[in-house]
Every structure is written in structure tokens, then in C-alpha cells.
Design an enzyme around this catalytic site. Structure first.
Site, mmCIF file in Angstrom:
data_model
loop_
_atom_site.group_PDB
_atom_site.id
_atom_site.type_symbol
_atom_site.label_atom_id
_atom_site.label_comp_id
_atom_site.label_asym_id
_atom_site.label_seq_id
_atom_site.Cartn_x
_atom_site.Cartn_y
_atom_site.Cartn_z
ATOM 1 N N ARG A 1 -13.171 3.423 12.884
ATOM 2 C CA ARG A 1 -13.130 2.480 11.679
ATOM 3 C C ARG A 1 -14.367 2.127 11.035
ATOM 4 O O ARG A 1 -14.439 2.016 9.767
ATOM 5 C CB ARG A 1 -12.369 1.089 12.353
ATOM 6 C CG ARG A 1 -12.397 0.119 11.038
ATOM 7 C CD ARG A 1 -11.229 -1.167 11.534
ATOM 8 N NE ARG A 1 -11.224 -1.516 12.932
ATOM 9 C CZ ARG A 1 -12.368 -2.261 13.554
ATOM 10 N NH1 ARG A 1 -13.445 -2.583 13.097
ATOM 11 N NH2 ARG A 1 -11.876 -2.526 14.746
ATOM 12 N N TYR B 1 -3.871 -1.364 -14.802
ATOM 13 C CA TYR B 1 -2.660 -0.670 -13.830
ATOM 14 C C TYR B 1 -1.757 -1.718 -13.373
ATOM 15 O O TYR B 1 -2.511 -2.673 -12.669
ATOM 16 C CB TYR B 1 -3.422 0.150 -12.796
ATOM 17 C CG TYR B 1 -2.328 0.620 -11.467
ATOM 18 C CD1 TYR B 1 -1.340 1.170 -11.783
ATOM 19 C CD2 TYR B 1 -2.889 0.148 -10.309
ATOM 20 C CE1 TYR B 1 -0.628 1.545 -10.752
ATOM 21 C CE2 TYR B 1 -2.115 0.362 -9.214
ATOM 22 C CZ TYR B 1 -0.918 1.092 -9.508
ATOM 23 O OH TYR B 1 -0.029 1.352 -8.426
ATOM 24 N N ASP C 1 -12.729 1.084 -13.353
ATOM 25 C CA ASP C 1 -11.848 1.732 -12.721
ATOM 26 C C ASP C 1 -11.844 3.379 -13.522
ATOM 27 O O ASP C 1 -11.392 3.479 -14.566
ATOM 28 C CB ASP C 1 -10.425 1.264 -12.436
ATOM 29 C CG ASP C 1 -9.400 2.206 -11.967
ATOM 30 O OD1 ASP C 1 -9.599 3.211 -11.773
ATOM 31 O OD2 ASP C 1 -8.448 1.696 -11.436
ATOM 32 N N LYS D 1 -5.538 10.473 -6.856
ATOM 33 C CA LYS D 1 -5.235 11.067 -8.337
ATOM 34 C C LYS D 1 -6.374 12.470 -8.344
ATOM 35 O O LYS D 1 -5.999 13.263 -7.414
ATOM 36 C CB LYS D 1 -5.285 9.937 -9.306
ATOM 37 C CG LYS D 1 -4.640 8.882 -9.116
ATOM 38 C CD LYS D 1 -3.248 9.049 -8.947
ATOM 39 C CE LYS D 1 -2.421 7.597 -8.736
ATOM 40 N NZ LYS D 1 -3.099 6.237 -8.471
HETATM 41 C C1 LIG Z 1 -6.032 3.338 -12.620
HETATM 42 C C2 LIG Z 1 -5.337 3.150 -11.344
HETATM 43 N N1 LIG Z 1 -6.106 2.286 -10.380
HETATM 44 C C3 LIG Z 1 -5.739 2.152 -8.982
HETATM 45 C C4 LIG Z 1 -4.560 2.723 -8.634
HETATM 46 C C5 LIG Z 1 -3.992 2.368 -7.118
HETATM 47 O O1 LIG Z 1 -4.509 3.382 -6.342
HETATM 48 P P1 LIG Z 1 -3.452 3.866 -5.066
HETATM 49 O O2 LIG Z 1 -2.209 4.032 -5.374
HETATM 50 O O3 LIG Z 1 -4.235 4.988 -4.568
HETATM 51 O O4 LIG Z 1 -3.449 2.423 -4.078
HETATM 52 C C6 LIG Z 1 -3.783 3.474 -9.353
HETATM 53 C C7 LIG Z 1 -2.428 3.953 -8.956
HETATM 54 O O5 LIG Z 1 -1.649 4.544 -9.636
HETATM 55 C C8 LIG Z 1 -4.303 3.622 -10.745
HETATM 56 O O6 LIG Z 1 -3.631 4.428 -11.727
#
Ligand SMILES: Cc1ncc(COP(=O)(O)O)c(C=O)c1O
Length: 394
Positions: free
Chosen positions: A46, A99, A171, A196
Site C-alpha cells: 500500500r 466531468y 485534468d 482512459k
Molecule cells: C475527464 C475525467 N476525469 C476524471 C474521470 C474519473 O476517472 P475514473 O473513472 O478513472 O475514476 C473521468 C471519468 O470518466 C473523466 O472523464
């Protein structure tokens, strides 16, 4: 070293001892110690694990900083940043286009404990300045955004936020470090849904936080261990494998997205296409300046009903209907009912996320097949509308 070379070589020497070209998966929970507290840098997985450490080294290199922490999901990564910097009474500024999971985390987890979330058009310098106060700890942006692919001027937002004493979190999931290097234009923290493009094969959930300043990184690293939302060594190894083709894949995604945007832009059943590479996109000039490519995502508004949009997304040959994006296999999604359903309908409407918006994540298939599939779907919508109008062409 060029970017593509770094994805393969940065922090990835052959394994000493065996010469194994590919790093092993250190699938272990713990490590044998020579004496209490005397070990080789790893005591418990961890806290740290060699496969995860290797991935963190590569990600940090690709974003051009020294510090990365990998988490069990993008939202776990985001949560660590928010927990590290927000306490009751603090404020965070976000744009309307964020998001849905980020919005939910802020409004359902951090707002109830006394944090204030200010949602303003951060692309409007006056609105941004008015939203910033002494209490603002973070300005949190995506660019391009999910799902409308708006582009924000990261350098300008950083200048305004820094003048108010706030940190800027970018992000970078949609752009990826292939097309956008937020630290080079002022960002303090970069977060990723590694799920992604970075891992790239729709086979794992993972997140990352990167920071330039060790003082900014330290509380995030602490929370990685203290709250324990860490990924498995196997998932880290899969991401290391995926990263080796990051540039190849992302260039192909972008090439496909551009072809699709062009094909949709001229179609009579498409009201509007959102793609930063189109000269008509309001963020095109900024995207040209701050990105080296326009990314792999395309969204569009169908000129039809919600049912038409649902029928369209549910019956594609090559675009599987599903949440997520950034994998080699194409995906389509209906944000209002899927990824962004956690944003209340009036708020979605207020910032222009329509119920006929369709989001496409073109994969690495050939663009001719993808374009043909979409045009076929639009033709079917046209037939439905014709039937609904009693045979008259609409
Ligand atoms: C732009 C963006 N940031 C963060 C996230 C969250 O990531 P996760 O689904 O890996 O928790 C997503 C998920 O779709 C996203 O599209």
C-alpha cells in the site's frame, strides 16, 4: 529524448539480475526485511510497490515533473487532491463543463462538510476574477472539457488564480501529455483518469496525480498511503504496457476524430459539432496555441429528439455504447443519461448540455469504417423522422 522514446525508455531499464526486457509484476503485499525497519526501499505494497513506483516514474517523466502518485481510480486521485487542500470554509472554482463524477465529488462530498464550490465560466476573465477570493484554494479545470470539448486558456487561468493565491489543477485526461503539457504553461497539479488514453485498452480503472513542487506533492503522497486507494501491481503493469504505444494510439485517435468531425459538420441532421480542431470551434485558436494536436474526442448535437439520440447511440456497429473513452475500441455515449446524469437536469440545461448531445470516443479502427457507421446511423434517424412526419421529408 523525444516523447515516443520516453514512453518506452524512461525509467524502464531491463531488469537487473535476469536481463528481462520487460519489468516483472511485483505481485506481493509485503517485503522481507533484513532487520526491523531495514529493507530495500519497500516494506508494504500500500505504501510502495516496485511496479507502481516504475509507473509513477514514467508518468512523471511524460508530464515533465518529478512527482507522481498513482491511485485506484481517477476519482480516488481527485479525492486525494481535494482532501489535501480543502478544509471547511475553503472554496474551489470550477467551470460549468466538468466531468459529472468530479461535480458529484465536490457537491456531494466536499460541499456538505463546508467547502464552497463556485461554478463560473472560467474562460471569462472577469467572471473568474470575481469568483476568486482569499478563501479560494483551488481552481479546477479540464481542457478540453467533458463532454462539450470546450477549450480553456490554461496560462491565463493560472495567472489569475496565482494572483489570488490559489493553485490550479488541470485534468489532462482528454488531451493527454502527448498533446498538452499543462505544467509548462503554469499548472500546479495535473490529474488523470489513467483508465482512459494512458492505459488505453479499456481493461482497467486507475488514476494519477502529478505535481512539480514537492511541498504540493507531499500531502497527496501521504494520503495515497493513509487512505489506501492504490491500484494493484498487475494494473500498474498493464498501464506500463499501454503507455509504450501512447503516442501511436493517440495520433490515430486524433486522426479518426478529425475525419469524423469533418463528416459530421456537413450533415443536415447534425445541429452542432464540438471538436477543437474545427476552425468554427470557439476554442480553436487557444487549442492551436496550447496543444500540439486536437485530441481524440468528438461530440455532436443531433437535430432530432431524445429518442432519436438514444436509438442512434444504441445501434452502432463499431461504437459500443458504454461509459468511458480513450480505448482502442470505439465507444459512444449519451452524456445526459450516462456520464453526466449525476448533474441535475436544470443545471445541465443551464450550461448547454442538451439531451441530444452524443459523445464519441473513436478508437484505433480505420476511419472509413467509423465514418460509414455514423453516417448510416444518421440516415436511420432521417428515415425515422420522415416516417414520423407522415412521409414528408423533414
Ligand atoms: C475527464 C475525467 N476525469 C476524471 C474521470 C474519473 O476517472 P475514473 O473513472 O478513472 O475514476 C473521468 C471519468 O470518466 C473523466 O472523464
Amino acid at each position: 529524448m523525444e516523447f515516443a522514446t520516453r514512453t518506452i525508455h524512461a525509467g524502464q531499464p531491463s531488469e537487473p539480475g535476469t536481463g528481462s526486457l520487460v519489468a516483472p509484476i511485483f505481485q506481493t503485499s509485503t517485503f522481507e526485511q533484513d532487520a526491523p525497519g531495514v529493507h530495500q526501499g519497500f516494506d508494504y505494497s500500500r505504501t510502495n510497490n516496485p511496479t507502481r513506483a516504475r509507473l509513477e516514474t514514467v508518468l512523471a517523466d511524460l508530464e515533465g515533473v518529478a512527482h507522481a502518485a498513482v491511485f485506484a481510480s481517477g476519482l480516488a486521485a481527485e479525492n486525494a487532491v481535494l482532501q489535501a487542500f480543502l478544509k471547511p470554509g475553503d472554496e474551489v472554482v470550477i467551470p460549468p463543463d466538468v466531468y459529472g463524477g468530479t461535480y458529484r465529488l465536490l457537491t456531494r462530498v466536499f460541499q456538505p462538510i463546508g467547502c464552497t464550490v463556485r461554478q463560473v465560466d472560467v474562460g471569462n476573465p472577469e467572471a473568474l476574477r470575481a469568483a476568486l477570493s482569499q478563501r479560494t484554494r483551488l481552481v479546477w479545470i479540464e481542457s478540453p472539457t467533458n463532454p462539450r470539448l470546450l477549450v480553456y486558456d490554461i496560462a491565463a487561468i493560472c495567472a489569475a488564480a496565482h494572483a489570488a493565491g490559489a493553485l490550479v489543477v488541470v485534468d489532462n485526461t482528454f488531451a493527454t501529455p502527448v498533446f498538452q503539457q499543462p505544467f509548462a504553461i503554469g499548472a500546479d497539479i495535473v490529474v488523470h483518469s489513467v483508465t482512459k488514453y494512458l492505459s488505453g485498452h479499456s481493461d482497467l480503472i486507475q488514476g494519477a496525480v502529478l505535481a512539480r513542487d514537492p511541498a504540493v506533492f507531499e500531502p497527496i503522497k501521504f494520503l495515497q498511503n493513509a487512505t489506501g486507494a492504490v491500484p494493484s501491481p498487475f494494473d500498474c503493469w498493464l498501464t506500463l504496457r499501454g503507455l509504450k504505444t501512447l503516442e501511436l494510439r493517440v495520433l490515430r485517435h486524433a486522426e479518426n476524430a478529425a475525419a469524423i468531425a469533418d463528416a459530421l459538420a456537413g450533415h443536415p441532421l447534425v445541429r452542432r459539432v464540438y471538436y477543437p480542431g474545427l476552425a468554427t470551434h470557439p476554442g480553436h485558436a487557444v487549442a492551436r496555441r496550447q496543444m500540439t494536436g486536437f485530441g481524440g474526442m468528438v461530440s455532436f448535437e443531433l437535430d432530432g429528439t431524445v429518442d432519436d439520440a438514444i436509438a442512434f447511440v444504441s445501434s452502432r456497429r463499431f461504437f459500443a455504447l458504454g461509459e468511458s473513452l480513450g480505448g482502442v475500441k470505439s465507444l459512444v455515449c449519451h452524456p445526459a443519461k450516462m456520464t453526466h446524469a449525476s448533474i441535475p437536469a436544470p443545471e445541465r440545461a443551464a450550461f448547454g448540455l442538451s439531451d441530444t448531445l452524443v459523445r464519441l470516443s473513436p478508437g484505433c479502427e480505420h476511419r472509413n469504417d467509423l465514418v460509414a457507421d455514423l453516417i448510416e446511423g444518421l440516415d436511420r434517424v432521417g428515415q425515422r423522422l420522415t416516417v414520423a412526419a407522415g412521409g414528408r421529408t423533414v
